[in-house]
Design a protein around this motif. Structure first.
Motif, PDB file in Angstrom:
ATOM      1  N   HIS A 140       9.446  15.974  -7.714  1.00  0.00           N
ATOM      2  CA  HIS A 140       9.076  14.616  -8.121  1.00  0.00           C
ATOM      3  C   HIS A 140       7.729  14.668  -8.836  1.00  0.00           C
ATOM      4  CE1 HIS A 140      11.830  14.026  -4.675  1.00  0.00           C
ATOM      5  NE2 HIS A 140      12.256  12.989  -5.393  1.00  0.00           N
ATOM      6  N   GLU A 141       7.751  14.726 -10.175  1.00  0.00           N
ATOM      7  CA  GLU A 141       6.510  14.782 -10.937  1.00  0.00           C
ATOM      8  C   GLU A 141       5.836  13.417 -11.009  1.00  0.00           C
ATOM      9  OE1 GLU A 141       6.967  16.604 -14.719  1.00  0.00           O
ATOM     10  OE2 GLU A 141       8.095  18.310 -13.942  1.00  0.00           O
ATOM     11  N   ASN A 142       6.602  12.356 -10.899  1.00  0.00           N
ATOM     12  CA  ASN A 142       6.072  10.992 -10.903  1.00  0.00           C
ATOM     13  C   ASN A 142       6.266  10.381  -9.525  1.00  0.00           C
ATOM     14  OD1 ASN A 142       5.873  11.575 -13.599  1.00  0.00           O
ATOM     15  ND2 ASN A 142       6.508   9.570 -14.297  1.00  0.00           N
ATOM     16  N   VAL A 143       5.180   9.880  -8.921  1.00  0.00           N
ATOM     17  CA  VAL A 143       5.235   9.295  -7.580  1.00  0.00           C
ATOM     18  C   VAL A 143       4.446   7.986  -7.583  1.00  0.00           C
ATOM     19  CG1 VAL A 143       5.513  11.506  -6.400  1.00  0.00           C
ATOM     20  CG2 VAL A 143       3.208  10.614  -6.845  1.00  0.00           C
ATOM     21  N   ILE A 144       4.522   7.262  -6.463  1.00  0.00           N
ATOM     22  CA  ILE A 144       3.767   6.018  -6.299  1.00  0.00           C
ATOM     23  C   ILE A 144       2.570   6.301  -5.392  1.00  0.00           C
ATOM     24  CG2 ILE A 144       3.839   3.614  -5.576  1.00  0.00           C
ATOM     25  CD1 ILE A 144       5.652   4.229  -7.923  1.00  0.00           C
ATOM     26  N   THR A 145       1.346   6.182  -5.936  1.00  0.00           N
ATOM     27  CA  THR A 145       0.141   6.399  -5.136  1.00  0.00           C
ATOM     28  C   THR A 145      -1.047   5.801  -5.881  1.00  0.00           C
ATOM     29  OG1 THR A 145      -1.172   8.042  -3.924  1.00  0.00           O
ATOM     30  CG2 THR A 145      -0.411   8.676  -6.108  1.00  0.00           C
ATOM     31  N   ASP A 146      -2.241   5.977  -5.323  1.00  0.00           N
ATOM     32  CA  ASP A 146      -3.476   5.493  -5.950  1.00  0.00           C
ATOM     33  C   ASP A 146      -4.076   6.641  -6.758  1.00  0.00           C
ATOM     34  OD1 ASP A 146      -6.195   4.786  -6.496  1.00  0.00           O
ATOM     35  OD2 ASP A 146      -6.112   3.288  -4.892  1.00  0.00           O
ATOM     36  N   ARG A 147      -3.971   6.536  -8.094  1.00  0.00           N
ATOM     37  CA  ARG A 147      -4.424   7.629  -8.967  1.00  0.00           C
ATOM     38  C   ARG A 147      -5.910   7.919  -8.803  1.00  0.00           C
ATOM     39  NH1 ARG A 147      -2.863   9.486 -14.457  1.00  0.00           N
ATOM     40  NH2 ARG A 147      -4.664  10.593 -15.297  1.00  0.00           N
ATOM     41  N   LEU A 148      -6.721   6.840  -8.782  1.00  0.00           N
ATOM     42  CA  LEU A 148      -8.172   7.009  -8.690  1.00  0.00           C
ATOM     43  C   LEU A 148      -8.555   7.742  -7.414  1.00  0.00           C
ATOM     44  CD1 LEU A 148     -11.055   6.405  -9.711  1.00  0.00           C
ATOM     45  CD2 LEU A 148     -10.926   4.233  -8.482  1.00  0.00           C
ATOM     46  N   ARG A 149      -7.981   7.341  -6.274  1.00  0.00           N
ATOM     47  CA  ARG A 149      -8.358   7.955  -4.996  1.00  0.00           C
ATOM     48  C   ARG A 149      -7.838   9.386  -4.889  1.00  0.00           C
ATOM     49  NH1 ARG A 149     -12.429   4.757  -4.502  1.00  0.00           N
ATOM     50  NH2 ARG A 149     -11.832   2.563  -4.460  1.00  0.00           N
ATOM     51  N   LEU A 150      -6.629   9.659  -5.409  1.00  0.00           N
ATOM     52  CA  LEU A 150      -6.116  11.030  -5.392  1.00  0.00           C
ATOM     53  C   LEU A 150      -6.999  11.928  -6.243  1.00  0.00           C
ATOM     54  CD1 LEU A 150      -4.025  13.164  -4.688  1.00  0.00           C
ATOM     55  CD2 LEU A 150      -2.603  12.312  -6.581  1.00  0.00           C
ATOM     56  N   ASN A 151      -7.373  11.451  -7.417  1.00  0.00           N
ATOM     57  CA  ASN A 151      -8.255  12.231  -8.282  1.00  0.00           C
ATOM     58  C   ASN A 151      -9.602  12.483  -7.607  1.00  0.00           C
ATOM     59  OD1 ASN A 151      -8.852  13.331 -11.078  1.00  0.00           O
ATOM     60  ND2 ASN A 151     -10.492  11.845 -10.865  1.00  0.00           N
TER      61      ASN A 151
END
Length: 943
Positions: A539-550
């Motif tokens: 799954h290359e595309n997921v649902i999450t918070d991009r800013l916090r993961l980065n």
């Protein structure tokens, strides 16, 4: 930057913020040059240099150390921190060298922060900015005093007395509930009587004594104790014992008064006077003792002429011992030798010296002394005048003792609280300073990328594709810099639970490629090896918070780079694990380095705020000590886990596991018909990369082989070509130990010709070797880590290379011709927004304030504008009020025009305020084309 802009910044920002700005020439003369001084502070005692010719060492000795306040340790600290050596070292290691100093200036306590920063990196000359922190100190002081549970009032001194005739003026800052309860009334009623507290509510016979006691308070004599009568709002009189403390915080002077109701003690004095002049002495004395018996443990009268003792009450368990003492000297010696702790004995003898007692009663109506006995109890001894002769000379005195352990413990706590109150603001400022100093490293990481790629773009203007790549990377680093600024603002919000996770569709490959772009400058600077690979990512595309993961990944990876020496290795592995929750998947991120590692003791505290390993500080590696604390908080908020293993001298591995929601429709990658059954060779000195890429190739039905050596790859390519089973695709790493990727490609291309695609796989920027690589026969480049979507794209690139730019152009031009009113008071922001909007064909009118916007909407035709972009903070009328005014227009179409907030107020509560005011959308600055197009999609619908 133009000089006019520099001058504007200097005038509006620096001079309004700092009371003094100096330029110090450490390179040559050592002199202080005055750039700015607050002219209002020049009169009287000040900390400004006498002239531009004053040497820095003379300035420190004659000004700073002359007025600095504190104990010997504080003054030694200031003297050490204000040396040229300490300043040059501090400014070399940090952006700022900060020193906090307390001064006594013109009788006022003032709190100043001295900020030194270098003129440039290649000189020792510095600027000194001096900031006055006195007002925050006052607020912290009052807040702490208010929190103490006590019967007390804090007064602010409004006027200074010039002579005894001047009326003293005070303003009550707060009145505690305990004091109001003691006076049998409310805090509000007491507040009305405290405008002239030492006059209006004090008994007329006591007013002169009280006022003189208050007037005697000053910085040399900050404490006194008084005994007087005070009236409540209902007219009831109380006998009061008060401790008064004189405090200076900044320009303001305070008197802190505690109250104790001693009406019972005074009643005893009055009864005693009456008893000695009445035939009913015994009867009245009995009643008095019954009244006071529950308060005092021992009561006796001393006749000063012969020092004989007359006992009125004796403590039951000591009656046999004390009754033997009929002389005051005997009692004094007994208590001194048998009941008192050694540290109290000397002062007790001074207090009980009868030779000085009469003189002391000329200044005080009651004498008190508190000591600690051998049972660790606090005992208060009170002495009052019992009788005077016709000449006013004291003839008899009365001693009363009682246990005040509970009260004394509370007073000690209050004294501690007072010390904490005076130090709290300075502590907070020091914590803030340390935080900002250390945060500079995290801000410099994306700034390094922005500055570096900007310089590279300027030197490659004749290569549009390369410049476009640099600009993309600058944009990525800029967005990360913005996220860091948000992190600083969000720090307290994270701890209080206010920050929310905003889940949207996120592309994992984009996250990792952006991460690589940000860190590659630091990787190259330390000549480190970077390995990034993936494993079983579906799954290359997921649902999450991009800013916090980065933020999580960058915090950990930045630490790995920082704590790994030159020539070390940093490994990043991303793998997907099965999840037993339907519609979810687990991603595991492993970041491993071979750096300095951590001790077992520190591993238990690595996630604590401001915690840093001793070895890291000794090695000169700087940091905030907050990165891992923030990371742990975010991981917890996202419902994940974080763990580590580390060994000193060997390195550290962090493992972050996060559960992501998958998209409703999963992407299925089928085989590429033209490449089904074809052979492919993967060449990389990292075995994990070889196996991971080979697995993806097999999933699209290719036959994959791999090798960890460039030389071996050349041999295998030759062998396959000669056996008529040649490889149809080569994926080769750029940097390998025995033979680099470019040379490997050159030798393979010489054997197989130009038809077969050869792809360079690398974790580094290939711009500098791109031309050489193409000449050697490289077909394409791809970044590590490579994902299935990227692998398919690079293998089929010739078939769809022009499709994406066409779609992007169509999307950007879809809203051409729309008419927008831009309401923005800042000229630079207006220029940027107008340029971005006109770039996609939008017709823009702009006004500078909310009042202008309302006036414009009243004047124009109802179809003049399709949408309004509205700033929030404007000088005359803010965006909220402007929106409300527009919504009340009589013309229905004008009143319902879409209004979108375009503002730097970016928190969730700011969005709610915008919608509550009647706006239709909210965009946080800085803006870009994609943000504007997203707004138009929302307002006008997609086509």
């Amino acid at each position: 930057m133009e000089k006019a802009v520099q001058a504007a910044i200097y005038e509006k920002a620096l001079k309004n913020h700092y009371i003094e700005i100096l330029y110090i020439d450490f390179e040559d003369t050592g002199k202080c040059i005055k750039l700015h001084q607050d002219m209002q502070l020049l009169s009287g005692e000040n900390i400004f240099p006498e002239s531009d010719e004053q040497m820095f060492d003379d300035y420190i000795r004659e000004k700073i150390m002359r007025y600095a306040s504190g104990n010997i340790d504080d003054l030694n600290r200031i003297k050490q921190q204000m040396t040229m050596e300490a300043i040059t070292q501090g400014t070399a290691e940090h952006i700022m060298h900060h020193v906090m100093i307390n001064f006594i200036l013109n009788g006022e306590m003032r709190f100043m922060q001295f900020d030194f920063t270098r003129e440039s990196a290649d000189t020792k000359n510095v600027f000194l900015f001096v900031e006055d922190y006195t007002v925050p100190q006052q607020q912290a002081f009052i807040t702490t005093l208010r929190s103490i549970e006590n019967s007390a009032v804090l007064f602010c001194v409004l006027s200074e007395e010039k002579d005894a005739k001047t009326t003293l003026c005070y303003d009550p800052v707060f009145i505690t509930r305990g004091f109001a309860d003691m006076m049998e009334t409310t805090q509000q009623q007491m507040m009305l009587l405290q405008k002239n507290p030492f006059c209006e509510t004090v008994h007329p016979d006591d007013q002169q004594y009280v006022e003189e006691s208050v007037r005697s308070l000053n910085i040399e004599h900050p404490h006194t104790n008084i005994f007087y009568r005070k009236r409540n709002p209902q007219g009831k009189w109380f006998y009061m014992q008060s401790d008064l403390s004189y405090l200076i915080v900044g320009k303001k002077k305070y008197i802190y008064v505690t109250y104790q109701d001693v009406s019972a003690l005074q009643k005893n004095k009055e009864l005693s006077n009456a008893l000695h002049h009445s035939q009913r002495r015994d009867e009245e004395l009995t009643k008095a003792l019954e009244t006071l018996g529950t308060v005092f443990t021992n009561i006796f009268i001393v006749h000063l002429e012969d020092q004989k003792v007359e006992w009125l009450k004796i403590q039951a368990d000591k009656e046999n011992i004390l009754k033997r003492c009929q002389n005051f000297c005997e009692i004094r010696k007994l208590i001194h030798d048998n009941y008192m702790l050694p540290e109290c004995q000397k002062s007790y003898l001074v207090f009980t010296d009868l030779d000085t007692i009469s003189e002391r009663f000329e200044k005080h109506k009651i004498l008190r002394y508190i000591y600690r006995n051998r049972n660790r109890q606090w005992i208060e001894v009170s002495v009052i005048v019992q009788n005077r002769d016709e000449n006013g000379r004291v003839t008899d005195i009365q001693f009363l003792t009682h246990d005040v352990t509970d009260q004394r413990e509370r007073e000690l706590q209050q004294e501690d609280a007072l010390r904490i109150a005076l130090a709290s603001a300075e502590h907070a400022n020091k914590a803030k300073t340390a935080f900002l100093n250390n945060m500079s490293h995290d801000i410099r990481t994306p700034m390094n990328a922005i500055i570096g790629f900007t310089a590279l773009a300027a030197t490659h203007m004749d290569q549009p594709e390369l410049v476009k790549d640099y600009l993309t990377k600058i944009s990525t680093s800029s967005q990360h810099l913005l996220s860091l600024i948000n992190d600083v603002l969000d720090m307290s919000r994270i701890e209080s639970g206010v920050v929310k996770i905003e889940e949207k569709e996120v592309c994992i490959p984009d996250i990792l490629h952006d991460l690589k772009t940000i860190i590659q400058g630091n990787i190259q600077a330390k000549q480190q090896d970077l390995y990034i690979d993936t494993q079983d990512v579906v799954h290359e595309n997921v649902i999450t918070d991009r800013l916090r993961l980065n933020q999580i990944l960058l915090n950990i990876v930045s630490n790995a780079i920082k704590f790994t020496p030159v020539g070390g290795t940093v490994n990043i592995r991303v793998s997907e694990k099965p999840c037993n929750r339907k519609g979810f998947t687990i991603f595991e991120f492993r970041i491993r380095d071979n750096g300095i590692g951590m001790s077992e003791e520190f591993q238990a505290h690595v996630f604590d705020s401001f915690s840093r390993e001793r070895s890291s500080t000794q090695s000169g590696i700087k940091g905030t000590g907050l990165g891992m604390a923030i990371t742990r908080n975010i991981v917890d908020m996202m419902g994940g886990t974080i763990s580590l293993t580390s060994k000193e001298g060997k390195g550290t591995e962090f493992v972050v596991a996060l559960t992501f929601k998958t998209l409703d429709k999963a992407t299925v990658y089928g085989p590429i018909p033209e490449l089904v059954g074809a052979r492919a060779l993967v060449v990389d000195d990292d075995v994990h990369t070889c196996t991971s890429v080979s697995k993806m190739l097999r999933e699209i039905e290719m036959r994959a082989d791999w090798s960890t050596s460039g030389k071996e790859a050349v041999i295998r390519a030759k062998e396959a070509f000669e056996q008529n089973d040649a490889f149809k695709a080569y994926i080769i790493d750029w940097l390998m130990p025995d033979m680099n990727g470019i040379e490997t490609v050159r030798r393979i291309r010489a054997m197989i010709g130009d038809e077969t695609p050869i792809i360079i796989l690398t974790a580094y920027d290939w711009a500098d070797i791109e031309q050489e690589a193409k000449e050697a026969g490289v077909t394409a480049f791809v970044e590590k880590p490579i994902f299935m979507s990227e692998l398919r794209k690079v293998l089929t690139k010739p078939m769809d290379i022009k499709e994406e730019p066409l779609l992007q152009t169509e999307r950007e031009n879809r809203y051409s011709g729309k008419k927008i009113l831009l309401v923005e008071d800042n000229e630079l922001n207006r220029e940027i927004a107008t340029a971005l909007l006109e770039e996609i064909g939008i017709i823009v009118d702009s006004v500078e304030d909310g009042t202008d916007a309302v006036e414009r909407m009243n004047e124009v035709e109802d179809d003049r504008y399709d949408l309004i972009f509205m700033d929030i903070q404007m000088p005359k009328m803010d965006g909220y009020m402007t929106t409300r005014e527009i919504r009340t227009l009589k013309n229905n179409r004008k009143a319902n025009i879409p209004i979108v907030a375009m503002t730097a107020n970016a928190f969730e509560e700011d969005k709610k305020k915008a919608f509550k005011a009647g706006m239709n959308g909210h965009v946080a600055k800085p803006i870009d084309i994609n943000t504007i197009l997203a707004v138009f999609d929302q307002m006008f619908g997609t086509s």
